[in-house]
Design a protein around this motif. Structure first.
Motif, PDB file in Angstrom:
ATOM      1  N   LEU A 136      24.349  13.211  -4.685  1.00 29.15           N
ATOM      2  CA  LEU A 136      24.222  13.175  -6.149  1.00 29.15           C
ATOM      3  C   LEU A 136      22.787  13.458  -6.579  1.00 29.15           C
ATOM      4  CD1 LEU A 136      25.297  12.613  -8.975  1.00 29.15           C
ATOM      5  CD2 LEU A 136      24.937  10.156  -8.560  1.00 29.15           C
ATOM      6  N   TYR A 137      21.822  12.923  -5.841  1.00 28.70           N
ATOM      7  CA  TYR A 137      20.406  13.167  -6.159  1.00 28.70           C
ATOM      8  C   TYR A 137      20.089  14.665  -6.060  1.00 28.70           C
ATOM      9  CZ  TYR A 137      15.326  13.211  -5.608  1.00 28.70           C
ATOM     10  OH  TYR A 137      13.988  13.489  -5.741  1.00 28.70           O
ATOM     11  N   ASN A 138      20.556  15.310  -4.979  1.00 25.52           N
ATOM     12  CA  ASN A 138      20.305  16.739  -4.806  1.00 25.52           C
ATOM     13  C   ASN A 138      20.970  17.554  -5.919  1.00 25.52           C
ATOM     14  OD1 ASN A 138      18.856  16.226  -2.471  1.00 25.52           O
ATOM     15  ND2 ASN A 138      20.609  16.558  -1.116  1.00 25.52           N
ATOM     16  N   TYR A 139      22.159  17.115  -6.319  1.00 23.01           N
ATOM     17  CA  TYR A 139      22.885  17.803  -7.396  1.00 23.01           C
ATOM     18  C   TYR A 139      22.113  17.701  -8.713  1.00 23.01           C
ATOM     19  CZ  TYR A 139      26.650  18.777 -10.761  1.00 23.01           C
ATOM     20  OH  TYR A 139      27.403  19.281 -11.786  1.00 23.01           O
ATOM     21  N   LEU A 140      21.606  16.516  -9.015  1.00 25.16           N
ATOM     22  CA  LEU A 140      20.845  16.325 -10.253  1.00 25.16           C
ATOM     23  C   LEU A 140      19.539  17.126 -10.230  1.00 25.16           C
ATOM     24  CD1 LEU A 140      21.319  12.476 -10.825  1.00 25.16           C
ATOM     25  CD2 LEU A 140      22.416  14.344 -12.085  1.00 25.16           C
ATOM     26  N   GLN A 141      18.949  17.232  -9.046  1.00 21.29           N
ATOM     27  CA  GLN A 141      17.705  17.975  -8.931  1.00 21.29           C
ATOM     28  C   GLN A 141      17.885  19.453  -9.276  1.00 21.29           C
ATOM     29  OE1 GLN A 141      15.296  15.536  -9.058  1.00 21.29           O
ATOM     30  NE2 GLN A 141      14.139  16.880  -7.710  1.00 21.29           N
ATOM     31  N   SER A 142      19.115  19.953  -9.109  1.00 18.82           N
ATOM     32  CA  SER A 142      19.360  21.367  -9.423  1.00 18.82           C
ATOM     33  C   SER A 142      19.264  21.641 -10.925  1.00 18.82           C
ATOM     34  CB  SER A 142      20.737  21.783  -8.897  1.00 18.82           C
ATOM     35  OG  SER A 142      21.776  21.128  -9.623  1.00 18.82           O
ATOM     36  N   PHE A 143      19.261  20.582 -11.742  1.00 25.55           N
ATOM     37  CA  PHE A 143      19.157  20.741 -13.188  1.00 25.55           C
ATOM     38  C   PHE A 143      17.726  20.503 -13.697  1.00 25.55           C
ATOM     39  CE2 PHE A 143      23.613  19.373 -12.514  1.00 25.55           C
ATOM     40  CZ  PHE A 143      24.244  20.501 -13.004  1.00 25.55           C
ATOM     41  N   ALA A 144      16.788  20.393 -12.778  1.00 26.46           N
ATOM     42  CA  ALA A 144      15.398  20.178 -13.180  1.00 26.46           C
ATOM     43  C   ALA A 144      14.841  21.447 -13.828  1.00 26.46           C
ATOM     44  CB  ALA A 144      14.566  19.783 -11.969  1.00 26.46           C
ATOM     45  N   LYS A 145      14.230  21.282 -14.958  1.00 29.03           N
ATOM     46  CA  LYS A 145      13.638  22.403 -15.691  1.00 29.03           C
ATOM     47  C   LYS A 145      12.179  22.053 -16.035  1.00 29.03           C
ATOM     48  CE  LYS A 145      17.651  24.541 -16.041  1.00 29.03           C
ATOM     49  NZ  LYS A 145      17.917  25.815 -15.348  1.00 29.03           N
ATOM     50  N   THR A 146      11.332  23.089 -15.991  1.00 28.86           N
ATOM     51  CA  THR A 146       9.942  22.897 -16.385  1.00 28.86           C
ATOM     52  C   THR A 146       9.799  23.243 -17.860  1.00 28.86           C
ATOM     53  OG1 THR A 146       9.163  23.437 -14.154  1.00 28.86           O
ATOM     54  CG2 THR A 146       7.552  23.546 -15.938  1.00 28.86           C
ATOM     55  N   GLY A 205       6.711  18.880 -19.515  1.00 26.47           N
ATOM     56  CA  GLY A 205       6.704  18.613 -18.083  1.00 26.47           C
ATOM     57  C   GLY A 205       8.072  18.885 -17.477  1.00 26.47           C
ATOM     58  N   GLU A 206       8.266  18.439 -16.269  1.00 29.21           N
ATOM     59  CA  GLU A 206       9.550  18.668 -15.585  1.00 29.21           C
ATOM     60  C   GLU A 206      10.571  17.655 -16.075  1.00 29.21           C
ATOM     61  OE1 GLU A 206      11.084  18.826 -11.014  1.00 29.21           O
ATOM     62  OE2 GLU A 206       9.280  19.960 -11.517  1.00 29.21           O
ATOM     63  N   MET A 207      11.732  18.146 -16.479  1.00 29.20           N
ATOM     64  CA  MET A 207      12.775  17.282 -17.025  1.00 29.20           C
ATOM     65  C   MET A 207      14.135  17.693 -16.468  1.00 29.20           C
ATOM     66  SD  MET A 207      11.616  17.143 -21.024  1.00 29.20           S
ATOM     67  CE  MET A 207      12.830  15.882 -21.404  1.00 29.20           C
ATOM     68  N   LEU A 208      15.057  16.763 -16.489  1.00 37.63           N
ATOM     69  CA  LEU A 208      16.439  17.051 -16.121  1.00 37.63           C
ATOM     70  C   LEU A 208      17.206  17.446 -17.376  1.00 37.63           C
ATOM     71  CD1 LEU A 208      17.386  14.198 -13.589  1.00 37.63           C
ATOM     72  CD2 LEU A 208      16.889  16.591 -13.079  1.00 37.63           C
TER      73      LEU A 208
END
Length: 215
Positions: free
Chosen positions: A168-178, A182-185
Motif C-alpha cells: 500500500l505504501y508503494n502504491y501511494l508513493q506512485s501518486f507523489a507529485k512535486t 513541495g512534494e505531495m500525494l
C-alpha cells in the motif's frame, strides 16, 4: 458407566486428582521432590492409562511412546500438585531424541490437557517410538513459551501484515507529485478500490506475493 473416549477418561482422571495426591513434598525454592507414587499420567486414545514416566532429575520426566504412527491424540495429567508458582511444560521428541519441541503446559489450576499428536502423518509407520518429556518450570518462564506451530503462525501473520502495508505504501508513493508547495500525494477518486483490485489480482497469481515484498 466406564469412560471410553479420551475426553471421558481425561475428565474422570481430573475429577479424581485430589484422591491421588498421596504423600508429596515440593519446595518452591529447589523443587526437590520426595514423592510416593507417580507424578504424571498419560492417556493415549485407544490405549490404557500409563504412569510409566522415567524421572531423569528432580524436575525432568520422560515417557517412551511405542508405535507413535498409530497415535492420534493424547492427554497429560498431573497426579500430584505443584505450587502455583510453577507448572509442568510438555514436550515431544522424535528419534534420535535430540530436538525437543514444546507442546504446552499444565498447572495446579489446569492439571490436564489433551494434545493432537504433532508427529502424526509426518513419520514413517515403521517408527518404533517417540518420547514425551515433562519439565517443571517457573510460571514466569512458561508464560514466554509458545508451541512451534503457534510461533510460526504468528510470524506468518506479522510478515503478511508488513507485506500488505508495504504494498500500500508503494502504491501511494506512485501518486507523489512535486508542486510549488513541495512534494505531495495527489490521490485520485476511489484509489483504495483500485489498490484492492490490484491486491486481488496479485493474490490470484501468487498467494504469497507479500513474502517477496518483505524479503
Amino acid at each position: 458407566r466406564r469412560p471410553n473416549t479420551l475426553q471421558e477418561k481425561n475428565e474422570a482422571l481430573t475429577l479424581n486428582l485430589n484422591k491421588l495426591h498421596g504423600n508429596f513434598d515440593c519446595s518452591c525454592e529447589n523443587l526437590n521432590m520426595q514423592q510416593s507414587g507417580p507424578m504424571f499420567a498419560c492417556v493415549i486414545s485407544g490405549r490404557p492409562l500409563t504412569t510409566a514416566f522415567k524421572q531423569k532429575s528432580d524436575t525432568r520426566f520422560v515417557l517412551d511412546v511405542p508405535r507413535p504412527s498409530t497415535v492420534s491424540d493424547f492427554s497429560i495429567s498431573m497426579l500430584k500438585p505443584l505450587p502455583k508458582s510453577h507448572g509442568a511444560t510438555i514436550y515431544f521428541c522424535l528419534p534420535p531424541y535430540k530436538d525437543w519441541q514444546y507442546l504446552g503446559a499444565i498447572t495446579v489450576d489446569h492439571p490436564s490437557q489433551i494434545y493432537s499428536a504433532p508427529w502424526r502423518g509426518t513419520i514413517p509407520d515403521s517408527t518404533e517410538g517417540v518420547q514425551i518429556g515433562i519439565s517443571i518450570e517457573k510460571a514466569e518462564f512458561i508464560k514466554n513459551l509458545q508451541p512451534k506451530s503457534q510461533s510460526e503462525e504468528k510470524k506468518k501473520l506479522i510478515s503478511s501484515v508488513q507485506g500488505i502495508a508495504k504494498d500500500l505504501y508503494n502504491y501511494l508513493q506512485s501518486f507523489a507529485k512535486t508542486t510549488r508547495m513541495g512534494e505531495m500525494l495527489v490521490l485520485p477518486p476511489k484509489f483504495l478500490d483500485k489498490w484492492l483490485k490490484k491486491i486481488e489480482t496479485k493474490h490470484k497469481k501468487d498467494p504469497y506475493f507479500w513474502l517477496k515484498i518483505t524479503s
